[in-house]
Design a protein around this motif. Structure first.
Motif, PDB file in Angstrom:
ATOM      1  N   GLY A   1       8.856  20.930  36.201  1.00  0.00           N
ATOM      2  CA  GLY A   1      10.029  20.449  35.489  1.00  0.00           C
ATOM      3  C   GLY A   1      10.467  19.084  35.990  1.00  0.00           C
ATOM      4  O   GLY A   1      10.815  18.193  35.210  1.00  0.00           O
ATOM      5  N   PHE A   2      10.404  18.904  37.314  1.00  0.00           N
ATOM      6  CA  PHE A   2      10.771  17.632  37.928  1.00  0.00           C
ATOM      7  C   PHE A   2       9.886  16.504  37.406  1.00  0.00           C
ATOM      8  O   PHE A   2      10.352  15.414  37.081  1.00  0.00           O
ATOM      9  CB  PHE A   2      10.609  17.804  39.444  1.00  0.00           C
ATOM     10  CG  PHE A   2      11.075  16.652  40.255  1.00  0.00           C
ATOM     11  CD1 PHE A   2      12.418  16.361  40.366  1.00  0.00           C
ATOM     12  CD2 PHE A   2      10.165  15.877  40.943  1.00  0.00           C
ATOM     13  CE1 PHE A   2      12.844  15.313  41.135  1.00  0.00           C
ATOM     14  CE2 PHE A   2      10.589  14.823  41.716  1.00  0.00           C
ATOM     15  CZ  PHE A   2      11.925  14.543  41.808  1.00  0.00           C
ATOM     16  N   MET A   3       8.553  16.794  37.297  1.00  0.00           N
ATOM     17  CA  MET A   3       7.635  15.772  36.793  1.00  0.00           C
ATOM     18  C   MET A   3       7.857  15.520  35.319  1.00  0.00           C
ATOM     19  O   MET A   3       7.832  14.379  34.864  1.00  0.00           O
ATOM     20  CB  MET A   3       6.198  16.221  37.007  1.00  0.00           C
ATOM     21  CG  MET A   3       5.747  16.048  38.414  1.00  0.00           C
ATOM     22  SD  MET A   3       4.128  16.745  38.593  1.00  0.00           S
ATOM     23  CE  MET A   3       4.229  17.269  40.260  1.00  0.00           C
ATOM     24  N   ALA A   4       8.077  16.605  34.533  1.00  0.00           N
ATOM     25  CA  ALA A   4       8.249  16.435  33.089  1.00  0.00           C
ATOM     26  C   ALA A   4       9.496  15.614  32.794  1.00  0.00           C
ATOM     27  O   ALA A   4       9.520  14.843  31.835  1.00  0.00           O
ATOM     28  CB  ALA A   4       8.333  17.792  32.411  1.00  0.00           C
ATOM     29  N   ASP A   5      10.532  15.730  33.639  1.00  0.00           N
ATOM     30  CA  ASP A   5      11.734  14.924  33.425  1.00  0.00           C
ATOM     31  C   ASP A   5      11.439  13.446  33.574  1.00  0.00           C
ATOM     32  O   ASP A   5      12.033  12.611  32.897  1.00  0.00           O
ATOM     33  CB  ASP A   5      12.807  15.295  34.468  1.00  0.00           C
ATOM     34  CG  ASP A   5      13.499  16.584  34.113  1.00  0.00           C
ATOM     35  OD1 ASP A   5      13.314  17.029  32.965  1.00  0.00           O
ATOM     36  OD2 ASP A   5      14.195  17.140  34.971  1.00  0.00           O
ATOM     37  N   ASN A   6      10.530  13.103  34.494  1.00  0.00           N
ATOM     38  CA  ASN A   6      10.352  11.694  34.838  1.00  0.00           C
ATOM     39  C   ASN A   6       9.176  11.027  34.162  1.00  0.00           C
ATOM     40  O   ASN A   6       9.155   9.816  34.041  1.00  0.00           O
ATOM     41  CB  ASN A   6      10.192  11.554  36.356  1.00  0.00           C
ATOM     42  CG  ASN A   6      11.505  11.737  37.068  1.00  0.00           C
ATOM     43  OD1 ASN A   6      12.456  11.033  36.773  1.00  0.00           O
ATOM     44  ND2 ASN A   6      11.580  12.693  37.950  1.00  0.00           N
ATOM     45  N   MET A   7       8.141  11.779  33.767  1.00  0.00           N
ATOM     46  CA  MET A   7       6.994  11.110  33.144  1.00  0.00           C
ATOM     47  C   MET A   7       6.566  11.771  31.833  1.00  0.00           C
ATOM     48  O   MET A   7       5.511  11.456  31.320  1.00  0.00           O
ATOM     49  CB  MET A   7       5.821  11.039  34.126  1.00  0.00           C
ATOM     50  CG  MET A   7       5.283  12.354  34.578  1.00  0.00           C
ATOM     51  SD  MET A   7       4.252  12.224  36.041  1.00  0.00           S
ATOM     52  CE  MET A   7       2.938  11.188  35.473  1.00  0.00           C
TER      53      MET A   7
ATOM     54  N   LEU B   1       8.396  11.417  43.984  1.00  0.00           N
ATOM     55  CA  LEU B   1       9.125  10.713  42.935  1.00  0.00           C
ATOM     56  C   LEU B   1       8.589   9.303  42.748  1.00  0.00           C
ATOM     57  O   LEU B   1       8.397   8.839  41.608  1.00  0.00           O
ATOM     58  CB  LEU B   1      10.601  10.670  43.320  1.00  0.00           C
ATOM     59  CG  LEU B   1      11.533  10.122  42.261  1.00  0.00           C
ATOM     60  CD1 LEU B   1      11.484  11.030  41.072  1.00  0.00           C
ATOM     61  CD2 LEU B   1      12.922  10.088  42.801  1.00  0.00           C
ATOM     62  N   LEU B   2       8.304   8.607  43.846  1.00  0.00           N
ATOM     63  CA  LEU B   2       7.816   7.243  43.702  1.00  0.00           C
ATOM     64  C   LEU B   2       6.423   7.232  43.096  1.00  0.00           C
ATOM     65  O   LEU B   2       6.118   6.356  42.271  1.00  0.00           O
ATOM     66  CB  LEU B   2       7.818   6.532  45.057  1.00  0.00           C
ATOM     67  CG  LEU B   2       9.221   6.133  45.495  1.00  0.00           C
ATOM     68  CD1 LEU B   2       9.190   5.550  46.870  1.00  0.00           C
ATOM     69  CD2 LEU B   2       9.809   5.137  44.539  1.00  0.00           C
TER      70      LEU B   2
END
Lengths: 240, 74
Positions: free
Chosen positions: A78-84, A226-227
């Motif tokens: 979910g964290f990755m889908a939010d950002n990329m 995150l980076l």
């Protein structure tokens, strides 16, 4: 400073292997049994064996172990889908989740006496960072073909001789900042813990630093994740 | 985690890179210039390439700052 007691190094030394006393040895064998390598293997073993043991048989109604890992994996995705975006997250999930779990466990393992964080050695963090760096550019070439070079040229044509070196330098600064941030934070934690244990370990002096160490470990793992996500998504999107 | 805290974490990670990327950009610029001056051209062009690439490094540092400062989503 007294050399910290690392039990894997002691066992290997007992077996007659040339364990180096500095951070990195001279010969190939000494390099292979230096502490950051052996503890990396310990972390890998931990990450392979512990999920196998706790996961049990996968079922539709998850048990305790499966629930735990589903929360972790689902949270990461979910964290990755939010950002990329969903597509990018699905494509890059195996690599990034590996980095996140590995760095998290590697940071945390150094909080226990007798263990050290492999990430407190610059070679480990630099290796992780170089993988991220090359994957970024491979993704860029994959998504844009030869037009990926537009990312380096800036918006105005006659400014290209100025913008090209500037963009290249800022891309190489990413390698340094990503690797040295993780290395610096974790090495500071390890050194501080070692010194406090040596000076006043009997009076629980390292206790506040242990609490801070948990926080720093989680934050640095998240920041690395995150980076890398941000660099990947910047390489995948169109040049401005 | 609420959306607000997730945003705060993302911004924290991004802004914590600014200081380091400014410093490292300048160092990489100087390093490349010094290498070109002393290794590639064997000191014939010293100190000019070091100074030029120092300029590029400072430019890269300020470009990083400018990119962060001109973000539309803040």
């Amino acid at each position: 400073m007294e050399h910290p007691i690392l039990f894997i190094s002691l066992i290997l030394q007992g077996l007659g292997l040339p364990v180096p006393h500095g951070p990195v040895g001279d010969t190939l064998l000494a390099k292979l049994v230096s502490p950051h390598m052996t503890y990396t293997w310990l972390v890998m073993l931990f990450l392979i064996v512990v999920p196998k043991l706790t996961l049990g048989t996968m079922s539709l109604v998850p048990g305790k172990g499966q629930n735990f890992w589903e929360v972790i994996i689902g949270g990461l995705e979910g964290f990755m889908a939010d950002n990329m975006g969903k597509e990018g997250a699905r494509m890059m999930f195996p690599m990034l989740a590996t980095f996140a779990l590995y760095i998290l466990v590697a940071n945390m393992i150094g909080l226990m006496p007798g263990f050290m964080s492999p990430t407190s050695n610059l070679n480990i963090t630099l290796a992780c960072t170089l993988i991220v760096f090359f994957t970024t550019h491979i993704l860029g070439v994959k998504f844009h073909g030869i037009g990926y070079i537009k990312h380096f040229l800036g918006p105005i044509p006659w400014l290209i001789p100025l913008m090209l070196p500037i963009e290249l330098i800022s891309h190489f600064a990413r390698i340094l900042s990503l690797s040295i941030r993780l290395f610096g934070n974790i090495m500071a934690k390890e050194t501080l813990l070692g010194i406090l244990f040596m000076l006043a370990g009997a009076y629980f002096a390292p206790l506040p630093i242990l609490c801070l160490g948990v926080f720093v470990s989680i934050v640095q793992a998240l920041v690395f994740l995150l980076l890398s996500i941000l660099y990947f998504s910047a390489a995948m999107e169109h040049a401005h | 985690m609420s959306g607000n805290r997730k945003d705060a974490l993302r911004l924290l990670a991004q802004f914590s890179t600014i200081g380091m990327s400014v410093a490292f950009s300048i160092f990489i610029g100087v390093g490349v210039g010094y290498y070109l001056d002393h290794k590639v051209f064997a000191g014939k062009t010293s100190p000019w390439l070091t100074l030029i690439f120092l300029g590029f490094g400072v430019g890269a540092a300020f470009k990083n700052l400018y990119d962060v400062a001109s973000r539309k989503d803040l």
